[in-house]
Every structure is written in structure tokens, then in C-alpha cells.
Write an enzyme that holds these catalytic residues in place. Sequence first.
Site, PDB file in Angstrom:
ATOM      1  N   ASP A  24       0.823  -1.229   0.000  1.00 13.80           N
ATOM      2  CA  ASP A  24       0.000   0.000   0.000  1.00 13.80           C
ATOM      3  C   ASP A  24       0.850   1.269   0.000  1.00 13.80           C
ATOM      4  O   ASP A  24       0.519   2.258  -0.674  1.00 13.80           O
ATOM      5  CB  ASP A  24      -0.869   0.084   1.266  1.00 13.80           C
ATOM      6  CG  ASP A  24      -1.994  -0.941   1.291  1.00 13.80           C
ATOM      7  OD1 ASP A  24      -2.226  -1.597   0.269  1.00 13.80           O
ATOM      8  OD2 ASP A  24      -2.621  -1.067   2.361  1.00 13.80           O
ATOM      9  N   ARG A  70       2.961  12.539  -5.313  1.00 20.52           N
ATOM     10  CA  ARG A  70       3.334  13.415  -6.421  1.00 20.52           C
ATOM     11  C   ARG A  70       2.390  13.315  -7.611  1.00 20.52           C
ATOM     12  O   ARG A  70       2.611  13.939  -8.637  1.00 20.52           O
ATOM     13  CB  ARG A  70       4.768  13.088  -6.873  1.00 20.52           C
ATOM     14  CG  ARG A  70       5.829  13.659  -5.938  1.00 20.52           C
ATOM     15  CD  ARG A  70       5.798  15.172  -6.001  1.00 20.52           C
ATOM     16  NE  ARG A  70       6.663  15.782  -5.014  1.00 20.52           N
ATOM     17  CZ  ARG A  70       7.888  16.258  -5.281  1.00 20.52           C
ATOM     18  NH1 ARG A  70       8.400  16.139  -6.480  1.00 20.52           N
ATOM     19  NH2 ARG A  70       8.585  16.824  -4.338  1.00 20.52           N
ATOM     20  N   HIS A 106      -4.716  -3.012   0.250  1.00 20.89           N
ATOM     21  CA  HIS A 106      -5.952  -2.582   0.910  1.00 20.89           C
ATOM     22  C   HIS A 106      -6.583  -1.492   0.047  1.00 20.89           C
ATOM     23  O   HIS A 106      -6.023  -0.410  -0.090  1.00 20.89           O
ATOM     24  CB  HIS A 106      -5.601  -2.040   2.312  1.00 20.89           C
ATOM     25  CG  HIS A 106      -6.794  -1.668   3.134  1.00 20.89           C
ATOM     26  ND1 HIS A 106      -6.682  -1.315   4.456  1.00 20.89           N
ATOM     27  CD2 HIS A 106      -8.117  -1.590   2.842  1.00 20.89           C
ATOM     28  CE1 HIS A 106      -7.882  -1.039   4.945  1.00 20.89           C
ATOM     29  NE2 HIS A 106      -8.773  -1.192   3.981  1.00 20.89           N
ATOM     30  N   HIS A 139      -4.447   5.207  -0.973  1.00 19.89           N
ATOM     31  CA  HIS A 139      -3.203   4.658  -1.544  1.00 19.89           C
ATOM     32  C   HIS A 139      -3.527   3.770  -2.751  1.00 19.89           C
ATOM     33  O   HIS A 139      -3.393   4.222  -3.874  1.00 19.89           O
ATOM     34  CB  HIS A 139      -2.296   3.998  -0.484  1.00 19.89           C
ATOM     35  CG  HIS A 139      -2.998   3.237   0.608  1.00 19.89           C
ATOM     36  ND1 HIS A 139      -3.871   2.219   0.368  1.00 19.89           N
ATOM     37  CD2 HIS A 139      -2.923   3.358   1.963  1.00 19.89           C
ATOM     38  CE1 HIS A 139      -4.303   1.723   1.512  1.00 19.89           C
ATOM     39  NE2 HIS A 139      -3.758   2.406   2.512  1.00 19.89           N
ATOM     40  N   THR A 195      -4.278   3.993  10.045  1.00 24.40           N
ATOM     41  CA  THR A 195      -4.184   2.622   9.558  1.00 24.40           C
ATOM     42  C   THR A 195      -5.307   1.851  10.245  1.00 24.40           C
ATOM     43  O   THR A 195      -6.014   2.413  11.081  1.00 24.40           O
ATOM     44  CB  THR A 195      -2.801   1.999   9.885  1.00 24.40           C
ATOM     45  OG1 THR A 195      -2.773   0.648   9.451  1.00 24.40           O
ATOM     46  CG2 THR A 195      -2.489   2.040  11.379  1.00 24.40           C
ATOM     47  N   THR A 196      -5.479   0.571   9.889  1.00 29.97           N
ATOM     48  CA  THR A 196      -6.539  -0.220  10.517  1.00 29.97           C
ATOM     49  C   THR A 196      -6.289  -0.245  12.028  1.00 29.97           C
ATOM     50  O   THR A 196      -5.248  -0.692  12.476  1.00 29.97           O
ATOM     51  CB  THR A 196      -6.522  -1.663   9.955  1.00 29.97           C
ATOM     52  OG1 THR A 196      -6.332  -1.592   8.546  1.00 29.97           O
ATOM     53  CG2 THR A 196      -7.821  -2.363  10.260  1.00 29.97           C
ATOM     54  N   HIS A 206       0.061  -6.954  11.328  1.00 25.51           N
ATOM     55  CA  HIS A 206      -0.024  -5.557  11.775  1.00 25.51           C
ATOM     56  C   HIS A 206       1.149  -5.213  12.690  1.00 25.51           C
ATOM     57  O   HIS A 206       1.335  -5.835  13.723  1.00 25.51           O
ATOM     58  CB  HIS A 206      -1.340  -5.217  12.481  1.00 25.51           C
ATOM     59  CG  HIS A 206      -1.744  -3.786  12.218  1.00 25.51           C
ATOM     60  ND1 HIS A 206      -1.196  -2.722  12.890  1.00 25.51           N
ATOM     61  CD2 HIS A 206      -2.588  -3.255  11.306  1.00 25.51           C
ATOM     62  CE1 HIS A 206      -1.710  -1.600  12.421  1.00 25.51           C
ATOM     63  NE2 HIS A 206      -2.555  -1.900  11.441  1.00 25.51           N
ATOM     64  N   GLY A 207       1.922  -4.241  12.228  1.00 26.65           N
ATOM     65  CA  GLY A 207       2.996  -3.701  13.054  1.00 26.65           C
ATOM     66  C   GLY A 207       4.235  -4.579  13.145  1.00 26.65           C
ATOM     67  O   GLY A 207       5.156  -4.255  13.902  1.00 26.65           O
ATOM     68  N   GLY A 241       3.587  -4.749   6.061  1.00 26.32           N
ATOM     69  CA  GLY A 241       3.622  -3.641   5.127  1.00 26.32           C
ATOM     70  C   GLY A 241       4.501  -2.498   5.556  1.00 26.32           C
ATOM     71  O   GLY A 241       5.643  -2.356   5.099  1.00 26.32           O
TER      72      GLY A 241
HETATM   73  N1  PXP Z   1      -3.077  -6.900   8.197  1.00 30.37           N
HETATM   74  C1  PXP Z   1      -4.136  -6.040   8.120  1.00 30.37           C
HETATM   75  C2  PXP Z   1      -5.506  -6.621   8.193  1.00 30.37           C
HETATM   76  C3  PXP Z   1      -3.934  -4.658   7.927  1.00 30.37           C
HETATM   77  O1  PXP Z   1      -5.003  -3.832   7.849  1.00 30.37           O
HETATM   78  C4  PXP Z   1      -2.616  -4.175   7.795  1.00 30.37           C
HETATM   79  C5  PXP Z   1      -2.395  -2.718   7.531  1.00 30.37           C
HETATM   80  O2  PXP Z   1      -2.883  -2.378   6.286  1.00 30.37           O
HETATM   81  C6  PXP Z   1      -1.562  -5.095   7.862  1.00 30.37           C
HETATM   82  C7  PXP Z   1      -1.817  -6.446   8.097  1.00 30.37           C
HETATM   83  C8  PXP Z   1      -0.139  -4.687   7.712  1.00 30.37           C
HETATM   84  O3  PXP Z   1       0.214  -3.893   8.796  1.00 30.37           O
HETATM   85  P1  PXP Z   1       1.579  -3.105   8.762  1.00 30.37           P
HETATM   86  O4  PXP Z   1       1.502  -2.151   7.619  1.00 30.37           O
HETATM   87  O5  PXP Z   1       1.617  -2.439  10.107  1.00 30.37           O
HETATM   88  O6  PXP Z   1       2.661  -4.125   8.588  1.00 30.37           O
END
Ligand code: PXP
Length: 245
Positions: A11, A20, A45, A52, A102-103, A192-193, A214
Site C-alpha cells: 500500500d 506526487r 488494501h 493509496h 491505519t486499521t 499488523h505492526g 507492510g
Molecule cells: N493486516 C491487516 C488486516 C492490515 O489492515 C494491515 C495494515 O494495512 C496489515 C496487516 C499490515 O500492517 P503493517 O503495515 O503495520 O505491517
Amino acid sequence: MIPILLSINVDHVATLRNARGGSFPDPVAAAHLCLAAGAEGITIHLREDRRHIRDRDVERMKAEVPAKLNLEMAATPEMVAIALRVLPEAVCLVPEKRQELTTEGGLDVVKGGHDLAGTVRRLNDGGIRTSIFVEADPAQIEAAARIGARCVELHTGGYADAQPADRPAHLARLAAGAKAVEAAGMLCHAGHGLDFDCIAGVAALPEVSEVSIGHFLISQSVFEGLPSAVRRMRSLIDAARRPQA
Ligand code: PXP
């Protein structure tokens, strides 16, 4: 142990491109680099506000990138129609608020709303493997199974953001959640994270078959390049997966 599939969320390559207004950097090109460096999946996403990833990116990703495509999206009729047209291998249903960076949390499957059960059914009937992003909470996991989700992605944000001393408690909760997901007959994913410092704990959970990463990897690639960052993440995952002597 079952291998872990590494799905890279590209993303934020699109975030840079959109800053840009042109076509560079291209998230599809980034996806090709990720695959060449050891990732097997690509996550994108498509947000309601298209901040994005855009519709054309989803179509190009499906047509041009030979990877397992995981589309994160809100459970709305607009998104379901896009998913059923593009047919990614997988959809992960996430909560979405316009103002969030973010989520922010898992979906509240217990509370329901948004005709979640109907959304899961329509996607499953369309041949898409449907996952739901939830906190490692037994009630949420049971509710996901009840409405027919094939897979649950456990929210690792609390673990990743915790101080190192507090991480074991978070990891214990994720471990119990992963077992509950498997016991309910679903696949267990996590994300996530996650970064180089905290990936090992999650990658060592035997039930986890896929991680989605991500922001850290795209950011780290500023310093060392995307292929190098992905290769290092891949080897940390593989090391955590090897039986300890
Ligand atoms: N999983 C889900 C469901 C998410 O919404 C996200 C963020 O878009 C991620 C994983 C990835 O998280 P991160 O960008 O913090 O690695």
C-alpha cells in the site's frame, strides 16, 4: 511445522506515488521485487477513500503479478462487487474508518453489522477464500467461524507496539488465539505492526500459516532497498520456524 507464507503489503508504495500524482513508484513493480526476494503473496488494501491503492492497481496486481493476491477491504457492497469482479485468491475483511491512519483494531464480528455473514457467504460462493481480521479474543474467533470465514487474521498490533517486557503476555494471548482458530477449523494468519524485532515470536506460533507485513518493510527499504529488507524478513521467519536444538 507448516511453512509460513510471507505476504507483503505494498500500500505505501502507492502512498509515495500518490504524493506526487504520477506513476512512480509503481506498486506492481514493487510487488515483483518482493516476489523475487522471497515473498509469496501480495496484500493490498483498497480503502473507501482510495488514499493509496486505487481500483486500477487492484486490476493490474491480479493480471500482472504471479502471487497469491490478498485484498483487504471493508465489508461494503461496493468492495464486494469489486472483489467478485477481480477475483483475488483471498479477501481479508477489515474495519475501516475514514479518519484512521491505519486499521486500528480487529472487526467486531460478535456485534456483527454490515451484513458480515452475507458478505462472507457471497465471497465464499464466488470462490474467494475469506478471512476476517480480529483481535485474539475467543468470542471473536468463534463468531468468525460461525459466519463461515475460512480464515482469521489475528491482529498483532498490540504485541508489536508493546514494550519488550510486556510482549510475552501479548504473545501468550496470540498463541491461545492461534490454537482457537485452528480448533475451529480455520486457517490462522497474523499481521499488523510486525518488524525485524518482533517477527520471531509470531513466526514461531505453529498454527500461523501466513503473515502480512507492510509499513515496516516499505519504510526499511528506504535504508537498505526492498529486496534486502524482504530477504532479511524471510530469513528471520524461516529461522523462527526451525526446530530449536
Ligand atoms: N493486516 C491487516 C488486516 C492490515 O489492515 C494491515 C495494515 O494495512 C496489515 C496487516 C499490515 O500492517 P503493517 O503495515 O503495520 O505491517
